[in-house]
Scaffold this motif. Sequence first.
Motif, mmCIF file in Angstrom:
data_model
loop_
_atom_site.group_PDB
_atom_site.id
_atom_site.type_symbol
_atom_site.label_atom_id
_atom_site.label_comp_id
_atom_site.label_asym_id
_atom_site.label_seq_id
_atom_site.Cartn_x
_atom_site.Cartn_y
_atom_site.Cartn_z
ATOM 1 N N ALA A 24 0.813 -1.155 0.142
ATOM 2 C CA ALA A 24 -0.050 -0.099 0.053
ATOM 3 C C ALA A 24 0.956 1.287 0.238
ATOM 4 N N VAL A 25 2.062 1.306 0.699
ATOM 5 C CA VAL A 25 2.749 2.380 0.915
ATOM 6 C C VAL A 25 3.515 2.549 -0.527
ATOM 7 N N GLU A 26 4.202 1.311 -1.051
ATOM 8 C CA GLU A 26 4.955 1.308 -2.287
ATOM 9 C C GLU A 26 4.149 1.973 -3.356
ATOM 10 N N CYS A 27 2.873 1.547 -3.392
ATOM 11 C CA CYS A 27 1.767 1.869 -4.546
ATOM 12 C C CYS A 27 1.257 3.103 -4.604
ATOM 13 N N GLY A 28 1.480 3.935 -3.253
ATOM 14 C CA GLY A 28 0.734 5.078 -2.854
ATOM 15 C C GLY A 28 -0.844 4.961 -2.747
ATOM 16 N N ALA A 78 4.250 7.996 5.320
ATOM 17 C CA ALA A 78 4.015 8.126 3.669
ATOM 18 C C ALA A 78 2.531 8.715 3.546
ATOM 19 N N GLY A 79 1.998 9.355 4.463
ATOM 20 C CA GLY A 79 0.821 10.001 4.511
ATOM 21 C C GLY A 79 -0.563 8.910 4.324
ATOM 22 N N LEU A 80 -0.554 7.714 4.605
ATOM 23 C CA LEU A 80 -1.614 6.885 4.382
ATOM 24 C C LEU A 80 -2.630 7.004 5.611
ATOM 25 N N ARG A 81 -3.877 6.871 5.173
ATOM 26 C CA ARG A 81 -4.828 6.679 6.490
ATOM 27 C C ARG A 81 -4.853 5.503 6.970
ATOM 28 N N LEU A 82 -5.119 5.282 8.117
ATOM 29 C CA LEU A 82 -5.097 3.848 8.888
ATOM 30 C C LEU A 82 -6.556 3.726 9.525
#
Length: 209
Positions: free
Chosen positions: A74-78, A100-104
């Motif tokens: 998920a991080v690698e693919c944005g 990475a700015g992802l929501r969790l």
Amino acid sequence: MTPPFARLAAPLRFYAVVPSADWVGRMVDAGASTIQLRNKQLIGSALHHEIERSIAYARDSRSHLFINDYWVEAVECGAYGVHLGQEDLASADLVAIKKAGLRLGVSTHSIDELAHALSVQPSYVASGAIFPTTTKTMPTEPQGLVKLREYVRQAGDTPTVAIGGITLENAPEVLATGVSSLAVVRAITEASDPAAVVAAFEALWTESA
């Protein structure tokens, strides 16, 4: 105290949990507010490609996509976000996900698990199974609406998702608990007209506005 995970860009509302990129595309076309890719079969490059395809479908749409479990990919693919189970919180690199700015999103099945999830300041928490479900083996008995109300109060300002055995028929009473979002699996994947089901669920928020 560590900073919280990124806030949601829009309310979760209807939350479709689907098994493939093709299903993600169908949900995007149907206008689902939130989608989760939950695929337990693929591994390696095939899994990476499936996640890439899913993200591409959701990009530039009104739908927000969460990847179940596979936080590295998920991080690698944005990806927009990642959803983790309780057991994943100890092993996942939460700092990397946050940077990475992802929501969790985090799954919970009890007051103690909810407290643990809230301690990492996620973007949302999911509680279930609310009703009996055959989608997967659950670690606890169905939680029911009384416990769901307790979870909503405990979560405070953190958005909450109800999952497990939710249908169009019982959706209004689930929403009456104050929960932010309704997540479904079989109500979509086993429907004869999934797009119509999405529209009907999404209308629940329009009607209550």
